[in-house]
Design a protein around this motif. Structure first.
Motif, PDB file in Angstrom:
ATOM      1  N   GLY A 199       8.965   6.991  15.689  1.00 25.13           N
ATOM      2  CA  GLY A 199       7.947   6.336  14.886  1.00 25.13           C
ATOM      3  C   GLY A 199       8.586   5.433  13.856  1.00 25.13           C
ATOM      4  O   GLY A 199       9.796   5.494  13.620  1.00 25.13           O
ATOM      5  N   PHE A 200       7.764   4.590  13.240  1.00 24.08           N
ATOM      6  CA  PHE A 200       8.255   3.652  12.237  1.00 24.08           C
ATOM      7  C   PHE A 200       7.159   3.359  11.219  1.00 24.08           C
ATOM      8  O   PHE A 200       5.970   3.563  11.487  1.00 24.08           O
ATOM      9  CB  PHE A 200       8.699   2.333  12.893  1.00 24.08           C
ATOM     10  CG  PHE A 200       7.538   1.416  13.191  1.00 24.08           C
ATOM     11  CD1 PHE A 200       7.287   0.316  12.389  1.00 24.08           C
ATOM     12  CD2 PHE A 200       6.675   1.670  14.241  1.00 24.08           C
ATOM     13  CE1 PHE A 200       6.194  -0.510  12.638  1.00 24.08           C
ATOM     14  CE2 PHE A 200       5.583   0.858  14.503  1.00 24.08           C
ATOM     15  CZ  PHE A 200       5.350  -0.243  13.693  1.00 24.08           C
ATOM     16  N   ALA A 201       7.563   2.864  10.075  1.00 22.29           N
ATOM     17  CA  ALA A 201       6.627   2.372   9.060  1.00 22.29           C
ATOM     18  C   ALA A 201       7.351   1.334   8.223  1.00 22.29           C
ATOM     19  O   ALA A 201       8.536   1.483   7.922  1.00 22.29           O
ATOM     20  CB  ALA A 201       6.129   3.509   8.173  1.00 22.29           C
ATOM     21  N   CYS A 202       6.628   0.287   7.848  1.00 15.16           N
ATOM     22  CA  CYS A 202       7.198  -0.780   7.027  1.00 15.16           C
ATOM     23  C   CYS A 202       6.397  -0.940   5.741  1.00 15.16           C
ATOM     24  O   CYS A 202       5.208  -0.620   5.691  1.00 15.16           O
ATOM     25  CB  CYS A 202       7.150  -2.108   7.782  1.00 15.16           C
ATOM     26  SG  CYS A 202       8.107  -2.133   9.302  1.00 15.16           S
ATOM     27  N   ILE A 203       7.074  -1.448   4.731  1.00 13.62           N
ATOM     28  CA  ILE A 203       6.401  -1.852   3.501  1.00 13.62           C
ATOM     29  C   ILE A 203       6.832  -3.266   3.163  1.00 13.62           C
ATOM     30  O   ILE A 203       7.907  -3.717   3.565  1.00 13.62           O
ATOM     31  CB  ILE A 203       6.698  -0.899   2.308  1.00 13.62           C
ATOM     32  CG1 ILE A 203       8.205  -0.817   2.023  1.00 13.62           C
ATOM     33  CG2 ILE A 203       6.093   0.479   2.561  1.00 13.62           C
ATOM     34  CD1 ILE A 203       8.561  -0.078   0.745  1.00 13.62           C
ATOM     35  N   GLU A 204       5.959  -3.944   2.458  1.00 11.55           N
ATOM     36  CA  GLU A 204       6.222  -5.288   1.933  1.00 11.55           C
ATOM     37  C   GLU A 204       6.629  -6.295   3.007  1.00 11.55           C
ATOM     38  O   GLU A 204       7.533  -7.091   2.812  1.00 11.55           O
ATOM     39  CB  GLU A 204       7.259  -5.224   0.816  1.00 11.55           C
ATOM     40  CG  GLU A 204       6.791  -4.331  -0.309  1.00 11.55           C
ATOM     41  CD  GLU A 204       7.319  -4.716  -1.661  1.00 11.55           C
ATOM     42  OE1 GLU A 204       8.518  -4.549  -1.904  1.00 11.55           O
ATOM     43  OE2 GLU A 204       6.496  -5.200  -2.469  1.00 11.55           O
ATOM     44  N   THR A 205       5.919  -6.282   4.130  1.00 13.14           N
ATOM     45  CA  THR A 205       6.171  -7.289   5.157  1.00 13.14           C
ATOM     46  C   THR A 205       5.121  -8.394   5.096  1.00 13.14           C
ATOM     47  O   THR A 205       5.468  -9.564   5.060  1.00 13.14           O
ATOM     48  CB  THR A 205       6.202  -6.674   6.565  1.00 13.14           C
ATOM     49  OG1 THR A 205       4.966  -6.042   6.839  1.00 13.14           O
ATOM     50  CG2 THR A 205       7.336  -5.684   6.700  1.00 13.14           C
ATOM     51  N   THR A 206       3.856  -8.044   5.072  1.00  7.96           N
ATOM     52  CA  THR A 206       2.788  -9.030   5.000  1.00  7.96           C
ATOM     53  C   THR A 206       2.576  -9.514   3.578  1.00  7.96           C
ATOM     54  O   THR A 206       2.325 -10.683   3.344  1.00  7.96           O
ATOM     55  CB  THR A 206       1.470  -8.438   5.547  1.00  7.96           C
ATOM     56  OG1 THR A 206       1.683  -8.078   6.909  1.00  7.96           O
ATOM     57  CG2 THR A 206       0.338  -9.425   5.477  1.00  7.96           C
ATOM     58  N   ALA A 207       2.697  -8.610   2.611  1.00 13.18           N
ATOM     59  CA  ALA A 207       2.490  -8.960   1.206  1.00 13.18           C
ATOM     60  C   ALA A 207       3.188  -7.929   0.323  1.00 13.18           C
ATOM     61  O   ALA A 207       3.484  -6.815   0.762  1.00 13.18           O
ATOM     62  CB  ALA A 207       0.992  -9.004   0.884  1.00 13.18           C
ATOM     63  N   LYS A 208       3.441  -8.290  -0.910  1.00 14.28           N
ATOM     64  CA  LYS A 208       4.047  -7.377  -1.883  1.00 14.28           C
ATOM     65  C   LYS A 208       3.144  -6.164  -2.079  1.00 14.28           C
ATOM     66  O   LYS A 208       1.916  -6.287  -2.163  1.00 14.28           O
ATOM     67  CB  LYS A 208       4.249  -8.071  -3.234  1.00 14.28           C
ATOM     68  CG  LYS A 208       5.282  -9.161  -3.198  1.00 14.28           C
ATOM     69  CD  LYS A 208       6.646  -8.550  -3.169  1.00 14.28           C
ATOM     70  CE  LYS A 208       7.721  -9.576  -3.429  1.00 14.28           C
ATOM     71  NZ  LYS A 208       9.044  -9.003  -3.331  1.00 14.28           N
ATOM     72  N   GLY A 209       3.750  -4.993  -2.129  1.00 15.13           N
ATOM     73  CA  GLY A 209       2.997  -3.768  -2.375  1.00 15.13           C
ATOM     74  C   GLY A 209       2.208  -3.260  -1.185  1.00 15.13           C
ATOM     75  O   GLY A 209       1.500  -2.266  -1.301  1.00 15.13           O
ATOM     76  N   PHE A 210       2.322  -3.915  -0.028  1.00 12.52           N
ATOM     77  CA  PHE A 210       1.570  -3.531   1.164  1.00 12.52           C
ATOM     78  C   PHE A 210       2.345  -2.541   2.027  1.00 12.52           C
ATOM     79  O   PHE A 210       3.568  -2.646   2.165  1.00 12.52           O
ATOM     80  CB  PHE A 210       1.266  -4.757   2.025  1.00 12.52           C
ATOM     81  CG  PHE A 210      -0.100  -5.339   1.829  1.00 12.52           C
ATOM     82  CD1 PHE A 210      -0.944  -5.536   2.906  1.00 12.52           C
ATOM     83  CD2 PHE A 210      -0.540  -5.708   0.572  1.00 12.52           C
ATOM     84  CE1 PHE A 210      -2.201  -6.083   2.745  1.00 12.52           C
ATOM     85  CE2 PHE A 210      -1.791  -6.255   0.391  1.00 12.52           C
ATOM     86  CZ  PHE A 210      -2.631  -6.444   1.472  1.00 12.52           C
ATOM     87  N   TYR A 211       1.602  -1.622   2.612  1.00  8.78           N
ATOM     88  CA  TYR A 211       2.120  -0.653   3.588  1.00  8.78           C
ATOM     89  C   TYR A 211       1.669  -1.086   4.972  1.00  8.78           C
ATOM     90  O   TYR A 211       0.518  -1.454   5.171  1.00  8.78           O
ATOM     91  CB  TYR A 211       1.556   0.725   3.263  1.00  8.78           C
ATOM     92  CG  TYR A 211       1.752   1.771   4.345  1.00  8.78           C
ATOM     93  CD1 TYR A 211       2.989   2.347   4.546  1.00  8.78           C
ATOM     94  CD2 TYR A 211       0.689   2.181   5.137  1.00  8.78           C
ATOM     95  CE1 TYR A 211       3.165   3.318   5.519  1.00  8.78           C
ATOM     96  CE2 TYR A 211       0.852   3.156   6.110  1.00  8.78           C
ATOM     97  CZ  TYR A 211       2.098   3.717   6.292  1.00  8.78           C
ATOM     98  OH  TYR A 211       2.276   4.676   7.256  1.00  8.78           O
TER      99      TYR A 211
END
Length: 157
Positions: free
Chosen positions: A77-89
């Motif tokens: 599994g994976f998860a990203c933060i701050e890819t589409t916008a600041k502070g976004f999960y």
């Protein structure tokens, strides 16, 4: 799809969840730069091409803003933060064979903890699919008038 808001200074304790994953032989960690192609290929095989683009953005950050769950050197599994916008999960996903293990919940907690460590007091979950999961798991609340939010005028695949 609506966005949801998470109060980062009221996060539940995640230590027991992390311990349960460890007991299953699952490692939860920040991805490394040299794994970009592996993680991006895995996301492409299991999820959306748009998510591959976002994963690649996460790998361009320093520190990398992509977290992965592995077992026996296999991505689960994976998860990203701050890819589409600041502070976004997001994006985030767990392979079908690994669902129900707690990986999704653990990746959510690890990501929100990282946002908090970055100085945010609130995190945004963008374009939410499973609202009830986020409400129950981390106390997320819906952001009024957030649909379509940042995900408007999206180019087709």
């Amino acid at each position: 799809m609506i966005d949801m808001l998470v109060n980062l200074y009221e996060l539940p304790d995640s230590s027991e969840l992390y311990q349960r994953l460890e007991e299953q032989g699952i490692i939860l960690r920040r991805a490394n730069a040299y794994e970009r192609h592996i993680v991006a290929d895995w996301v492409g095989a299991h999820f959306s091409p748009k998510w591959v683009s976002e994963v690649k953005v996460a790998f361009s950050r320093q520190p990398i803003t992509c977290f992965i769950a592995t077992r026996e050197k296999e991505v689960l599994g994976f998860a990203c933060i701050e890819t589409t916008a600041k502070g976004f999960y997001g994006p985030t996903g767990v392979g079908e064979d690994a669902r129900g293990t707690g990986i999704g919940k653990a990746l959510l907690f690890r990501s929100m903890e990282a946002l908090k460590d970055n100085g945010y007091v609130y995190g945004v979950i963008g374009g939410v699919g499973p609202r009830e999961f986020y409400q129950k798991t981390i106390g997320a609340i819906e952001i009024p008038n957030s649909d379509p939010g940042i995900y408007r005028d999206i180019l087709p695949d």
